[in-house]
Design an enzyme around this catalytic site. Sequence first.
Site, short mmCIF file in Angstrom:
data_model
loop_
_atom_site.label_atom_id
_atom_site.label_comp_id
_atom_site.label_asym_id
_atom_site.label_seq_id
_atom_site.Cartn_x
_atom_site.Cartn_y
_atom_site.Cartn_z
N CYS A 1 0.83 -1.21 0.00
CA CYS A 1 0.00 0.00 0.00
C CYS A 1 0.86 1.26 0.00
O CYS A 1 0.35 2.36 -0.18
CB CYS A 1 -0.88 0.02 1.25
SG CYS A 1 0.07 0.28 2.76
N CYS B 1 -4.70 -0.07 4.06
CA CYS B 1 -3.50 -0.83 4.42
C CYS B 1 -3.98 -1.99 5.28
O CYS B 1 -4.75 -1.79 6.22
CB CYS B 1 -2.54 0.03 5.21
SG CYS B 1 -1.16 -0.92 5.88
N ASN C 1 -15.03 9.06 -14.91
CA ASN C 1 -14.99 7.62 -15.21
C ASN C 1 -15.19 6.78 -13.95
O ASN C 1 -14.86 5.61 -13.93
CB ASN C 1 -13.66 7.25 -15.87
CG ASN C 1 -13.73 5.92 -16.59
OD1 ASN C 1 -14.74 5.60 -17.23
ND2 ASN C 1 -12.68 5.11 -16.49
N THR C 2 -15.73 7.36 -12.90
CA THR C 2 -15.87 6.58 -11.67
C THR C 2 -17.15 5.75 -11.66
O THR C 2 -17.33 4.91 -10.79
CB THR C 2 -15.87 7.49 -10.43
OG1 THR C 2 -16.98 8.38 -10.51
CG2 THR C 2 -14.59 8.27 -10.30
N SER D 1 -17.36 13.92 -11.30
CA SER D 1 -17.95 15.22 -11.60
C SER D 1 -19.35 15.34 -10.98
O SER D 1 -20.02 14.34 -10.71
CB SER D 1 -18.05 15.40 -13.12
OG SER D 1 -18.94 14.44 -13.64
N GLN E 1 3.26 -5.47 14.40
CA GLN E 1 2.43 -6.67 14.34
C GLN E 1 1.24 -6.55 15.29
O GLN E 1 0.13 -6.96 14.98
CB GLN E 1 3.26 -7.91 14.73
CG GLN E 1 4.25 -8.33 13.67
CD GLN E 1 3.56 -8.72 12.38
OE1 GLN E 1 2.81 -9.68 12.33
NE2 GLN E 1 3.78 -7.95 11.33
N GLU F 1 0.12 -13.47 15.48
CA GLU F 1 -1.31 -13.73 15.51
C GLU F 1 -2.05 -13.28 16.79
O GLU F 1 -3.19 -12.83 16.70
CB GLU F 1 -1.56 -15.24 15.34
CG GLU F 1 -1.18 -15.75 13.98
CD GLU F 1 -1.10 -17.27 13.99
OE1 GLU F 1 -0.23 -17.82 14.68
OE2 GLU F 1 -1.92 -17.90 13.32
C1 LIG Z 1 -14.79 3.95 -5.06
C2 LIG Z 1 -15.98 4.83 -5.28
C3 LIG Z 1 -16.63 5.35 -4.17
C4 LIG Z 1 -17.73 6.18 -4.34
N1 LIG Z 1 -18.37 6.65 -3.25
C5 LIG Z 1 -19.47 7.42 -3.39
C6 LIG Z 1 -20.19 7.91 -2.26
O1 LIG Z 1 -19.82 7.65 -1.13
N2 LIG Z 1 -21.29 8.67 -2.49
C7 LIG Z 1 -21.72 8.97 -3.75
O2 LIG Z 1 -22.70 9.66 -3.90
N3 LIG Z 1 -21.06 8.52 -4.82
C8 LIG Z 1 -19.96 7.76 -4.67
N4 LIG Z 1 -19.31 7.30 -5.76
C9 LIG Z 1 -19.87 7.57 -7.07
C10 LIG Z 1 -19.26 8.77 -7.71
O3 LIG Z 1 -19.51 9.91 -6.99
C11 LIG Z 1 -19.87 8.89 -9.08
O4 LIG Z 1 -19.48 7.76 -9.82
C12 LIG Z 1 -19.39 10.11 -9.78
O5 LIG Z 1 -19.86 11.27 -9.20
C13 LIG Z 1 -19.77 10.09 -11.22
O6 LIG Z 1 -19.08 11.13 -11.87
P1 LIG Z 1 -18.04 10.86 -13.02
O7 LIG Z 1 -17.63 12.16 -13.54
O8 LIG Z 1 -16.97 9.98 -12.58
O9 LIG Z 1 -18.98 10.07 -14.01
P2 LIG Z 1 -18.64 9.18 -15.29
O10 LIG Z 1 -18.35 7.79 -14.87
O11 LIG Z 1 -17.60 9.87 -16.08
O12 LIG Z 1 -20.03 9.24 -15.97
C14 LIG Z 1 -21.16 8.73 -15.34
C15 LIG Z 1 -22.42 8.86 -16.16
O13 LIG Z 1 -22.87 10.18 -16.12
C16 LIG Z 1 -23.12 10.65 -17.43
N5 LIG Z 1 -22.73 12.05 -17.45
C17 LIG Z 1 -21.59 12.57 -16.94
N6 LIG Z 1 -21.59 13.90 -17.11
C18 LIG Z 1 -22.72 14.21 -17.75
C19 LIG Z 1 -23.27 15.42 -18.21
N7 LIG Z 1 -22.68 16.58 -18.04
N8 LIG Z 1 -24.47 15.35 -18.84
C20 LIG Z 1 -25.11 14.19 -19.03
N9 LIG Z 1 -24.62 13.02 -18.61
C21 LIG Z 1 -23.45 13.04 -17.99
C22 LIG Z 1 -22.29 9.80 -18.33
O14 LIG Z 1 -22.87 9.71 -19.62
C23 LIG Z 1 -22.28 8.49 -17.60
O15 LIG Z 1 -23.38 7.73 -17.98
C24 LIG Z 1 -18.20 6.47 -5.64
C25 LIG Z 1 -17.54 5.95 -6.74
C26 LIG Z 1 -16.46 5.13 -6.58
C27 LIG Z 1 -15.76 4.56 -7.77
S1 FES Z 2 -0.83 -3.25 3.05
FE1 FES Z 2 0.08 -1.58 4.03
S2 FES Z 2 1.99 -2.33 4.54
FE2 FES Z 2 0.98 -4.09 3.78
#
Ligand SMILES: Cc1cc2nc3c(=O)[nH]c(=O)nc-3n(C[C@H](O)[C@H](O)[C@H](O)COP(=O)(O)OP(=O)(O)OC[C@H]3O[C@@H](n4cnc5c(N)ncnc54)[C@H](O)[C@@H]3O)c2cc1C
Ligand code: FES
Length: 1330
Positions: A120, A152, A267-268, A353, A1200, A1267
């Site tokens: 990590c 971690c 892309n999340t 976003s 540990q 352990e």
């Molecule tokens: C590990 C992880 C933890 C998360 N935890 C949380 C959390 O605790 N709470 C929470 O609310 N969310 C959480 N999320 C979700 C995250 O907030 C959303 O995935 C994020 O906000 C989407 O935005 P993006 O830009 O990444 O979307 P993208 O993945 O880039 O796009 C998502 C979708 O939105 C559409 N889109 C994007 N922008 C526009 C636009 N301007 N107009 C029309 N359509 C659009 C796209 O076409 C697509 O379909 C988490 C995500 C991950 C991966």
């Molecule tokens: S995962 Fe953080 S030190 Fe092993």
Amino acid sequence: MSAEEVGDILCFFINGKKVTEDHADPETTLLSFLREKLRLTGTKYGCGGGGCGACTVMVSRYQPATKTIIHYSANACLLPLCQLHGAAVTTVEGIGSTKTRIHPVQERIAKAHGSQCGFCTPGMVMSMFTLLRNKPQPSMEDITQSLAGNLCRCTGYRPIIDGCRTFCQEANCCQSNGAKDCCLNGEGNTDEPEHGEPQLFDKEKFLPLDPTQDLIFPPELILMAETANPQTLTFRGERMSWVSPVSLDELVQLKTSNPKAPLVMGNTNIGPDIKFKGILHPLIISPARVTELFQITQTPQGVWVGAGCSLTEVRSLLEKLVPQFPEEKTELFRALIQQLGNLGSQQIRNVASLGGNIMSAYPNSDLNPVLAAGNCKVSVISKAGGRRELPLNHDFFVSFGKTILKPEEIVVSVFIPFTIKGEFVRAFRQAPRKESSFSTVTTGMRVLFSEGSRVVQDVSIYFGGMGPTTVSATKTCASIITRPWDEETLSRAYDVLLDELVLPPSAPGGMVEFRRSLTLSFLFKFNLEVLQKLREMTVITDGLPEKTQIQALPREIQHSLQEFQHVSEGQSDQDPVGRPIMHRSAISQATGEAVYCDDMPHTDGELFLALVTSSRAHAKIKGMDVSEALRLPGVVDVITTEDIPGMKTRPMFGYEEELLAQNEVSCVGQMVCAVVADTRAHAKRGAAAVKIEYEDLPDPVFTQEEAIKKSSYFEPRRMIEQGNVTEAFKTVDQVHEGEFQMGGQEHFYMETQSMLVVPVGEEREFNAYVSTQWPAGIQEVIAQTLGIPSNRVTCHVKRVGGAFGGKVVKTGILAGITSVAAWKTNRAVRCVLERGEDMLITGGRHPVLAKYKVGFMNDGRIVAADIQYYANAGNAVDESVLVAEKILLHIDNAYNIPNLRGRAAACRTNLPSNTAFRGFGVPQSLVVVENMVNDVAMALGRPADQIREINMYKGPSITHYKFEFSPENMHRCWDECKVKSDYSARRKAVDQFNQQNRWKKRGIAIIPIKYGIAFAESFLNQAAALVHIYKDGSVLVTHGGTEMGQGIHTKMQQVASRELHIPTSKIYISETSTSTVPNTCPSAASFGTDANGMAVKDACETLYQRLEPIRQKDPKGSWESWVMAAFFEKISLSATGFYRGPDLYMDWDKMEGKPYAYFTFGACCCEVELDCLTGDYRTLRTDIVVDIGRSVNPSVDIGQIEGAFMQGLGLYTMEELKFSPTGVLYTRGPSQYKIPAVCDVPLRFNVYLLSDSYNPHAIYSSKGIGEPVLFLGSSVFFAIKDAVAAARSDSALVGPFSLDSPATPERACLACASPLTQKIPASKPGSFKP
Ligand SMILES: Cc1cc2nc3c(=O)[nH]c(=O)nc-3n(C[C@H](O)[C@H](O)[C@H](O)COP(=O)(O)OP(=O)(O)OC[C@H]3O[C@@H](n4cnc5c(N)ncnc54)[C@H](O)[C@@H]3O)c2cc1C
Ligand code: FES
Ligand code: FES
């Protein structure tokens, strides 16, 4: 090929070097590009979904509008390569290296002992580095926030936080950043170590933070960004294309022509869908360069925020605006800020976003309920519809992932209005983990009062997590509107809400009662806050009794103590034994130079192996069609059981486990065949294309209860008894019967199962590079599977990125399969499991169901106990019988129960087979025993610690298996723990707190442990070593232990240094291999240092004695001169060492034995604060006292202890595996399975090594420690239970009650049985499918 087909050239920078890609594939992530193309392997793959932070990098971009450069941390696993045009990426390799100079962040995390297995560490380093890049003097809050998304599994985070804390200049950060006398001289923290006490590291010697060391932003990128006429970019890959327009018109046009193409911003959402759901988007539109999507416009009514703004940008914007306006105008802004602070991790918020969050329309989006409740609106655009504005209300969110917008519509911006006088907005969320976790239920609530009154003019309430999308509590609002905000209205509102938001018992996501009760709790909390506001505005005057006030749980991390002993006065300065020496690879781990299995360079023609696993829990395999897979690009072969030239099964305890299923499958996730292809991606696609036809077999067994009914066990079942339990029950004052369910646990080592098998090319020889705890075991499996002698197989283990018991048996099976592929194709084959596959296939800790009956006297003496354990072994026996045995060997824990009976069975079920896991059954065994003791205390209405003390072993003692021992040090740990933790005073303070608070309760618990060290299977208690001295005086040590973070190589280096009387710098340990030390035992059972230490010592003693005549001749010579002289005198400079460990045994027929060499003792006191309305809790303080004899390396041993404690905290309070009714594991990644993160570290985390303890049974009087302390994590469980008991007593519920493990917020909240939760009707078990 035309230019259009070829695509544009992608241009960005990595670590100051320009990268141009003329074939950028939109499916490629930055992580795979770094690791596979550029061979920058410091950035790690831990989960692929943004949930672990191992892949953290810093992205820098120039913003022409403001002419500024922004830096942010991001998860490389979610960053599409194509998104990086014009960006500068910094990876861990870019900030410092051992070849040039290391960065202070790398140095401080390493030297503060914040790196154990190190997997990590690069991610941690990059999160912290990015923070310092933006804020060279961060606060503790900044630090914990920036590390919140980095998991971690080894350290317990305390040392990482302490290393990072040295950059922080807050008053509570002593000697921070090299600045002396920060707070040590002030009134101060009484818990600071006293001067002269040994310290784990010396802050004074740290390099100062020097920003001039940082790479400058490439001027070429500034020029590029300033270019007046940016061009549309197109990138084309094997299956996907990527278009990045530069104007809104063009974007609108593109979306009109391709309405199904997603707009990818952070892309999340899209990234995880592509990766985990296999969704293919032939075209992706990236609006990241369309400036209109990033515009901010302020109006008198509020602010328009560009939909493309990242959540971090939205938060900073709102934070900037709040102080500029009167409080009453920024109610909504502040609710959003609060929600944004807890949403995802820093890395996610930096890229995700605002528009993406809204449009993803997640059921549990944290923003949408607040935006909707706050009357926000969106401005959208499309070619046909032009621009229009839409309110973000219940009509907007249509269903799962769907909004009312047409596919071609684009959200341009989001309007966030100001609030007005008399309007209040609040947001609440409850998640399985406080940070970096999707919420279980989340809400936005707004109320507007008629001026100067408590009459509600308008109200809106929205929830996430209560349906397929964001839902409005419309009827509830209707029941409130126009009425005065008072007891009567609210009381009706709870009932309406309960009726309105009904979840069917089988609703996706489960936790139905909890989710429903959270809706009530949130409304209740909102009520309290609103009342408070109305009181402040003097609209109402009645005082709120203090008892009902609620504040957030405390979160400020304080200084922790680590107390250990000085080495003895006479010890030479050069002798490192007993000193807190840094893990020998910590610096390489922090710079990303440390090589893990999958970091090894690819060899020519290397193939990748992907597994095909069963989708059925119990079925006949009717047929397998691999033709489609074989036709796919890059696929080379499919490996089935028919291809195995040697043994097709692994024998264990008289049972056979198939490497690959042949005729029948017995769990979902069982390996059926494997596809090998030229790349990872091709192998995965190939595996997905294999079709298997099944015929379900009847009556699969999943739970222990079902196994009991069907007598489905792996034999032998075990029983042990002392005294006469049946008779004794007749003599006792009281009898209590109880049942305890304890869930399993996923190892979640940060490095997933990884291996590379390379055919040498002649005489059937193979080299296997494997991440395993047992190289000799791997060698044996490969030899037997291929039908070749062991002397043709060499297994090499450089280091292991965490193992915890999970890289012994299961790794062997995977290595067997991989070797068959290497054999068949005659090419090197690599197999690295995805996180989800790893979790699905490899099993974990055994869940246990226990039933107990305990007989006790009114004075607290426990006279008889009868405990029956049922461990869920899964579909293969693995080590389950041994786990069941170890469960029984520990049922006494610290207590002398004269009549004690235990029975244990390993249940055979149709779940993936469980295996060894740190503690090997002891954590399951002891939690039941302690729960039983707790029940006795509750039944008698006495403090649990008293009942524990009454029943503890005293004086010379004998266990239930007739093993003699002295419990003296156990008592010393217990007594010292009580003193150090100030137990008695804090117990009183807790009781007082509980009397003053109705909705928050504190709990405190102190728990002892007695843990047996070494293997009961005597033959495993042996070890060997090989030590070479080279002519230049450098020494190469090899031994049988594998380095998996536990610091064994560091300790062996210390042993060799003491024995050879040379500094550790002359000693190197390169790897563990079967060609240097044969027939090794697994590094397990906390016995690695005991065994290998003695073997290394033996070899070094031999060598030292051989050099004695030379030294005698030339006493003034140097080590180097003696070595050279020895060479010329033809003295062998290489020696093996061997350790023949104790002859241990257990005779189950006689129910007696000597299964352990000795005991490690300890005690732990924990205090928690529990929010009874949500089940959320915080560990306020932990004090652990452990007897580990004389520590060989206190920093490693404390590491540990802390790491094991946190893993135990996870086991007993957080980590929950969830299966479908058909045996499919749901929890397959960090998004669904929560291990402790930085937010779970006890706010004060003190560790004390018991002084003046000696152990004649292990090297240098030390004791095994890997352990034992894991079980002490249960003190958090018992502290929660104590808090729950206090809450229950407010509802007039007293006496023993059941709380199963893990005590998740769900279980804790429901167990509190508050008037709100009591409103929820319980779903009848068996009446629905979960
Ligand atoms: C590990 C992880 C933890 C998360 N935890 C949380 C959390 O605790 N709470 C929470 O609310 N969310 C959480 N999320 C979700 C995250 O907030 C959303 O995935 C994020 O906000 C989407 O935005 P993006 O830009 O990444 O979307 P993208 O993945 O880039 O796009 C998502 C979708 O939105 C559409 N889109 C994007 N922008 C526009 C636009 N301007 N107009 C029309 N359509 C659009 C796209 O076409 C697509 O379909 C988490 C995500 C991950 C991966
Ligand atoms: S995962 Fe953080 S030190 Fe092993
Ligand atoms: S690998 Fe990227 S967050 Fe886990």
